[in-house]
Design a protein around this motif. Structure first.
Motif, PDB file in Angstrom:
ATOM      1  N   ASP A 312     -55.005  57.929 -19.481  1.00 15.71           N
ATOM      2  CA  ASP A 312     -55.595  58.125 -18.153  1.00 15.71           C
ATOM      3  C   ASP A 312     -55.359  56.878 -17.310  1.00 15.71           C
ATOM      4  O   ASP A 312     -55.907  55.810 -17.604  1.00 15.71           O
ATOM      5  CB  ASP A 312     -57.097  58.393 -18.329  1.00 15.71           C
ATOM      6  CG  ASP A 312     -57.743  58.866 -17.047  1.00 15.71           C
ATOM      7  OD1 ASP A 312     -57.299  58.411 -15.977  1.00 15.71           O
ATOM      8  OD2 ASP A 312     -58.671  59.679 -17.115  1.00 15.71           O
ATOM      9  N   ALA A 313     -54.561  57.003 -16.267  1.00 11.76           N
ATOM     10  CA  ALA A 313     -54.197  55.843 -15.437  1.00 11.76           C
ATOM     11  C   ALA A 313     -55.421  55.226 -14.771  1.00 11.76           C
ATOM     12  O   ALA A 313     -55.568  54.001 -14.731  1.00 11.76           O
ATOM     13  CB  ALA A 313     -53.174  56.263 -14.382  1.00 11.76           C
ATOM     14  N   MET A 317     -57.075  51.482 -15.302  1.00  9.35           N
ATOM     15  CA  MET A 317     -57.294  50.488 -14.252  1.00  9.35           C
ATOM     16  C   MET A 317     -58.654  49.814 -14.388  1.00  9.35           C
ATOM     17  O   MET A 317     -58.838  48.668 -13.968  1.00  9.35           O
ATOM     18  CB  MET A 317     -57.176  51.143 -12.874  1.00  9.35           C
ATOM     19  CG  MET A 317     -55.738  51.422 -12.468  1.00  9.35           C
ATOM     20  SD  MET A 317     -55.640  52.539 -11.057  1.00  9.35           S
ATOM     21  CE  MET A 317     -56.252  51.489  -9.758  1.00  9.35           C
ATOM     22  N   LEU A 318     -59.618  50.522 -14.984  1.00 15.71           N
ATOM     23  CA  LEU A 318     -60.957  49.944 -15.157  1.00 15.71           C
ATOM     24  C   LEU A 318     -60.924  48.698 -16.032  1.00 15.71           C
ATOM     25  O   LEU A 318     -61.778  47.823 -15.905  1.00 15.71           O
ATOM     26  CB  LEU A 318     -61.902  50.982 -15.779  1.00 15.71           C
ATOM     27  CG  LEU A 318     -62.354  52.124 -14.873  1.00 15.71           C
ATOM     28  CD1 LEU A 318     -63.051  53.196 -15.678  1.00 15.71           C
ATOM     29  CD2 LEU A 318     -63.279  51.626 -13.784  1.00 15.71           C
ATOM     30  N   HIS A 319     -59.931  48.621 -16.936  1.00 16.92           N
ATOM     31  CA  HIS A 319     -59.849  47.462 -17.841  1.00 16.92           C
ATOM     32  C   HIS A 319     -59.548  46.173 -17.085  1.00 16.92           C
ATOM     33  O   HIS A 319     -59.816  45.083 -17.575  1.00 16.92           O
ATOM     34  CB  HIS A 319     -58.762  47.667 -18.911  1.00 16.92           C
ATOM     35  CG  HIS A 319     -58.964  48.903 -19.713  1.00 16.92           C
ATOM     36  ND1 HIS A 319     -57.959  49.499 -20.459  1.00 16.92           N
ATOM     37  CD2 HIS A 319     -60.053  49.693 -19.886  1.00 16.92           C
ATOM     38  CE1 HIS A 319     -58.433  50.581 -21.040  1.00 16.92           C
ATOM     39  NE2 HIS A 319     -59.687  50.723 -20.707  1.00 16.92           N
ATOM     40  N   GLN A 380     -62.644  50.612  -3.353  1.00 13.94           N
ATOM     41  CA  GLN A 380     -62.155  51.622  -2.411  1.00 13.94           C
ATOM     42  C   GLN A 380     -60.633  51.531  -2.267  1.00 13.94           C
ATOM     43  O   GLN A 380     -59.945  52.545  -2.202  1.00 13.94           O
ATOM     44  CB  GLN A 380     -62.825  51.431  -1.039  1.00 13.94           C
ATOM     45  CG  GLN A 380     -62.523  52.586  -0.089  1.00 13.94           C
ATOM     46  CD  GLN A 380     -63.249  52.476   1.228  1.00 13.94           C
ATOM     47  OE1 GLN A 380     -64.217  51.723   1.364  1.00 13.94           O
ATOM     48  NE2 GLN A 380     -62.787  53.221   2.218  1.00 13.94           N
ATOM     49  N   GLN A 381     -60.104  50.295  -2.249  1.00 11.44           N
ATOM     50  CA  GLN A 381     -58.640  50.108  -2.165  1.00 11.44           C
ATOM     51  C   GLN A 381     -57.949  50.705  -3.386  1.00 11.44           C
ATOM     52  O   GLN A 381     -56.843  51.243  -3.294  1.00 11.44           O
ATOM     53  CB  GLN A 381     -58.294  48.617  -2.055  1.00 11.44           C
ATOM     54  CG  GLN A 381     -58.574  48.030  -0.673  1.00 11.44           C
ATOM     55  CD  GLN A 381     -58.518  46.500  -0.680  1.00 11.44           C
ATOM     56  OE1 GLN A 381     -58.293  45.881  -1.711  1.00 11.44           O
ATOM     57  NE2 GLN A 381     -58.744  45.908   0.475  1.00 11.44           N
ATOM     58  N   LEU A 382     -58.600  50.595  -4.552  1.00 10.83           N
ATOM     59  CA  LEU A 382     -58.035  51.148  -5.790  1.00 10.83           C
ATOM     60  C   LEU A 382     -58.234  52.667  -5.873  1.00 10.83           C
ATOM     61  O   LEU A 382     -57.826  53.294  -6.851  1.00 10.83           O
ATOM     62  CB  LEU A 382     -58.683  50.486  -7.014  1.00 10.83           C
ATOM     63  CG  LEU A 382     -58.383  48.999  -7.220  1.00 10.83           C
ATOM     64  CD1 LEU A 382     -59.229  48.449  -8.361  1.00 10.83           C
ATOM     65  CD2 LEU A 382     -56.909  48.762  -7.512  1.00 10.83           C
ATOM     66  N   GLU A 383     -58.891  53.245  -4.854  1.00 10.58           N
ATOM     67  CA  GLU A 383     -59.163  54.688  -4.766  1.00 10.58           C
ATOM     68  C   GLU A 383     -60.044  55.193  -5.897  1.00 10.58           C
ATOM     69  O   GLU A 383     -59.957  56.343  -6.311  1.00 10.58           O
ATOM     70  CB  GLU A 383     -57.858  55.491  -4.690  1.00 10.58           C
ATOM     71  CG  GLU A 383     -57.061  55.186  -3.434  1.00 10.58           C
ATOM     72  CD  GLU A 383     -55.819  56.039  -3.269  1.00 10.58           C
ATOM     73  OE1 GLU A 383     -55.550  56.867  -4.151  1.00 10.58           O
ATOM     74  OE2 GLU A 383     -55.127  55.867  -2.253  1.00 10.58           O
ATOM     75  N   MET A 384     -60.897  54.285  -6.425  1.00  7.88           N
ATOM     76  CA  MET A 384     -61.881  54.710  -7.417  1.00  7.88           C
ATOM     77  C   MET A 384     -63.091  55.315  -6.710  1.00  7.88           C
ATOM     78  O   MET A 384     -63.837  56.093  -7.297  1.00  7.88           O
ATOM     79  CB  MET A 384     -62.300  53.538  -8.288  1.00  7.88           C
ATOM     80  CG  MET A 384     -61.173  53.088  -9.190  1.00  7.88           C
ATOM     81  SD  MET A 384     -61.688  51.838 -10.325  1.00  7.88           S
ATOM     82  CE  MET A 384     -60.147  51.553 -11.185  1.00  7.88           C
ATOM     83  N   VAL A 411     -65.422  56.634 -17.495  1.00  5.41           N
ATOM     84  CA  VAL A 411     -66.145  55.354 -17.425  1.00  5.41           C
ATOM     85  C   VAL A 411     -66.513  54.888 -18.827  1.00  5.41           C
ATOM     86  O   VAL A 411     -66.293  53.724 -19.192  1.00  5.41           O
ATOM     87  CB  VAL A 411     -67.414  55.490 -16.546  1.00  5.41           C
ATOM     88  CG1 VAL A 411     -68.225  54.200 -16.562  1.00  5.41           C
ATOM     89  CG2 VAL A 411     -67.032  55.845 -15.113  1.00  5.41           C
ATOM     90  N   MET A 412     -67.045  55.785 -19.644  1.00  3.84           N
ATOM     91  CA  MET A 412     -67.504  55.403 -20.990  1.00  3.84           C
ATOM     92  C   MET A 412     -66.344  55.014 -21.902  1.00  3.84           C
ATOM     93  O   MET A 412     -66.433  54.056 -22.662  1.00  3.84           O
ATOM     94  CB  MET A 412     -68.316  56.549 -21.627  1.00  3.84           C
ATOM     95  CG  MET A 412     -69.607  56.897 -20.896  1.00  3.84           C
ATOM     96  SD  MET A 412     -70.627  55.480 -20.490  1.00  3.84           S
ATOM     97  CE  MET A 412     -71.102  54.922 -22.124  1.00  3.84           C
ATOM     98  N   GLU A 413     -65.224  55.768 -21.809  1.00 10.21           N
ATOM     99  CA  GLU A 413     -64.054  55.438 -22.639  1.00 10.21           C
ATOM    100  C   GLU A 413     -63.497  54.070 -22.270  1.00 10.21           C
ATOM    101  O   GLU A 413     -63.131  53.272 -23.121  1.00 10.21           O
ATOM    102  CB  GLU A 413     -62.968  56.506 -22.465  1.00 10.21           C
ATOM    103  CG  GLU A 413     -63.196  57.735 -23.311  1.00 10.21           C
ATOM    104  CD  GLU A 413     -62.100  58.782 -23.146  1.00 10.21           C
ATOM    105  OE1 GLU A 413     -61.049  58.461 -22.546  1.00 10.21           O
ATOM    106  OE2 GLU A 413     -62.291  59.917 -23.604  1.00 10.21           O
ATOM    107  N   ALA A 414     -63.423  53.795 -20.953  1.00 10.17           N
ATOM    108  CA  ALA A 414     -62.888  52.512 -20.490  1.00 10.17           C
ATOM    109  C   ALA A 414     -63.795  51.369 -20.921  1.00 10.17           C
ATOM    110  O   ALA A 414     -63.326  50.286 -21.269  1.00 10.17           O
ATOM    111  CB  ALA A 414     -62.753  52.531 -18.971  1.00 10.17           C
ATOM    112  N   LEU A 415     -65.096  51.635 -20.920  1.00  8.66           N
ATOM    113  CA  LEU A 415     -66.072  50.609 -21.282  1.00  8.66           C
ATOM    114  C   LEU A 415     -65.927  50.185 -22.744  1.00  8.66           C
ATOM    115  O   LEU A 415     -66.083  49.008 -23.090  1.00  8.66           O
ATOM    116  CB  LEU A 415     -67.483  51.173 -21.040  1.00  8.66           C
ATOM    117  CG  LEU A 415     -68.557  50.178 -20.640  1.00  8.66           C
ATOM    118  CD1 LEU A 415     -68.196  49.475 -19.350  1.00  8.66           C
ATOM    119  CD2 LEU A 415     -69.889  50.893 -20.475  1.00  8.66           C
ATOM    120  N   GLN A 416     -65.597  51.171 -23.603  1.00 11.30           N
ATOM    121  CA  GLN A 416     -65.423  50.862 -25.033  1.00 11.30           C
ATOM    122  C   GLN A 416     -64.230  49.927 -25.261  1.00 11.30           C
ATOM    123  O   GLN A 416     -64.229  49.117 -26.178  1.00 11.30           O
ATOM    124  CB  GLN A 416     -65.216  52.166 -25.832  1.00 11.30           C
ATOM    125  CG  GLN A 416     -66.376  53.135 -25.796  1.00 11.30           C
ATOM    126  CD  GLN A 416     -67.698  52.507 -26.185  1.00 11.30           C
ATOM    127  OE1 GLN A 416     -67.784  51.724 -27.126  1.00 11.30           O
ATOM    128  NE2 GLN A 416     -68.743  52.824 -25.424  1.00 11.30           N
TER     129      GLN A 416
END
Length: 434
Positions: A312-313, A317-319, A380-384, A411-416
């Protein structure tokens, strides 16, 4: 005798691996044409006969090839042209003009491209034409043979055909169909489009000159056909230099496709997209893991490749976000949970974040409002996040309504996977209430 022994001797493993990679790369990346297109035999026969009537007998025709992306429209057309050009007379006489709606964005550019592909730049020179029709008829006149009694057949292929319908007055389409209908010159017009409603886009006068022939390709394979195609794509043919290696390779591919975990991974790809073009990237990633040390594709290779394809792109990006930005995302997640997906603004997010700092966090300090505003703008710039109403210019930025473009799972997967994420931030994200 000694020469025969050398010829029959097995090739080194490294040579075989290089040969396999070369063959499969050509098949997967260069979209090598099959000897006979599978599943579209009737369409192939129909189109071949149609174009043969233009190329050999001088009949004019028009036809549309319609089908969703990846259903094999271009492959079908290329196979037909390959088979058509096997006839010496056709190869000698037939002229081809390939236009694309993404490139030839108006009729003037299309005419220039037609002139270039027909090698008529010198003939046209600096001539000024009163209309598109005049220019086109001049080009077709220039193609007549020496005795001027007959003209060379011309095949016009219009890729992304629906985009040509957006040209002013549809002049290009009108004139091409008009020439094909009035038999001024032997012309075949083939449109390729993924719009099933393409005829609705045509003006009445254009529609009246079109033959209304359509060839539909509706690719909808069953999962067993999909699995079979994967096996065929990875298998080696009988003419491989080392027969023993080819047999071992094909046996390993068969075993791979029968593996339950592999079937489950391919089922996920099949559910997301049924066209075969989409699985070429998956198979290429599998192929890149083949080496002398690993001379066959193993289930683990395909599962790893599948994970990379389905990555998931946005979650990825959350990382790269700062802890503050990640906390704002978590605050938005909680607001979504509490208000059941209703839009929020920066002030609401900031308040939610403050509550977390007051109640749960020992590892973070309070940020100034401008810093939080900057982090919010970056998201917002990252379109999240995206504004609900892009025209509300008068609203203060703190109160502009936004929506989170991520779901809770992302969100939860990225957090892990987030490197060195504070424990209390993880706990805050997992808690049912902000």
């Amino acid at each position: 005798m000694s020469k025969r022994k050398v010829k029959d001797a097995p090739l080194p493993v490294g040579t075989c691996i290089s040969e396999v990679q070369d063959i499969l790369r050509k098949r997967l990346c260069h979209q090598q044409l099959p000897d006979t297109p599978e599943g579209v035999e009737a369409q192939h026969k129909h189109l071949l006969e149609l174009l043969k009537r233009t190329a050999v007998h001088g009949e004019s025709n028009s036809v549309l090839i319609v089908g969703p992306r990846g259903s094999g429209k271009t492959m079908l057309l290329k196979c037909v042209l390959r088979d058509l050009l096997e006839e010496k007379e056709v190869e000698r006489n037939l002229l081809q003009v390939h236009l694309n709606g993404l490139l030839q964005t108006d009729d003037r550019i299309a005419l220039q491209e037609m002139t270039r592909q027909l090698h008529l730049e010198n003939v046209v020179g600096d001539k000024v034409f009163g209309s598109f029709a005049e220019n086109l008829s001049f080009l077709l006149e220039a193609l007549k043979k020496g005795d001027r009694s007959s003209s060379r057949p011309v095949l016009f292929v219009l890729d992304e055909f629906d985009l040509f319908a957006h040209h002013k007055n549809q002049t290009l389409l009108y004139n091409l169909f008009d020439v094909s209908q009035s038999a001024q010159a032997p012309v075949a017009v083939v449109g390729v489009t993924c719009r099933l409603d393409v005829l609705e886009l045509l003006e009445k006068r254009v529609k009246s000159r079109f033959s209304h022939r359509q060839i539909h390709l509706l690719s909808n394979p069953t999962f067993s056909q999909y699995l079979e195609r994967v096996q065929t794509q990875l298998s080696l043919q009988d003419d491989f230099p080392d027969k023993t290696f080819a047999q071992d390779w094909n046996a390993s591919v068969k075993t791979l496709c029968e593996d339950k975990s592999v079937e489950d991974a391919l089922q996920r790809h099949y559910n997301s997209s049924k066209n075969f073009r989409s699985n070429h990237m998956l198979l290429m990633l599998c192929l890149s893991r083949v080496s002398v040390a690993n001379p066959a594709i193993k289930p683990a290779d395909l599962l790893e490749a599948s994970k990379m394809c389905l990555i998931d792109a946005q979650a990825n990006m959350l990382h790269g976000l700062s802890i503050l930005e990640l906390c704002l995302i978590i605050a938005m997640k909680h607001l979504n949970d509490v208000y059941e997906g209703e839009p929020f603004n920066l002030q609401m997010v900031h308040n939610e974040f403050k509550k977390f700092l007051q109640r749960k966090s020992n590892s973070m300090y309070n940020f100034e409002q401008p810093v939080i505003m900057k982090a919010f703008e970056h998201l917002q710039q990252l379109e999240m996040i995206q504004p609900v109403d892009s025209f509300s210019v008068k609203t203060q930025r703190e109160y502009q309504l936004m929506r989170l473009m991520l779901d809770n799972t992302q969100v939860m997967e990225a957090l892990q996977k987030y490197p060195q994420c504070p424990t209390d931030v993880k706990q805050w994200a997992m808690s049912a209430y902000g």
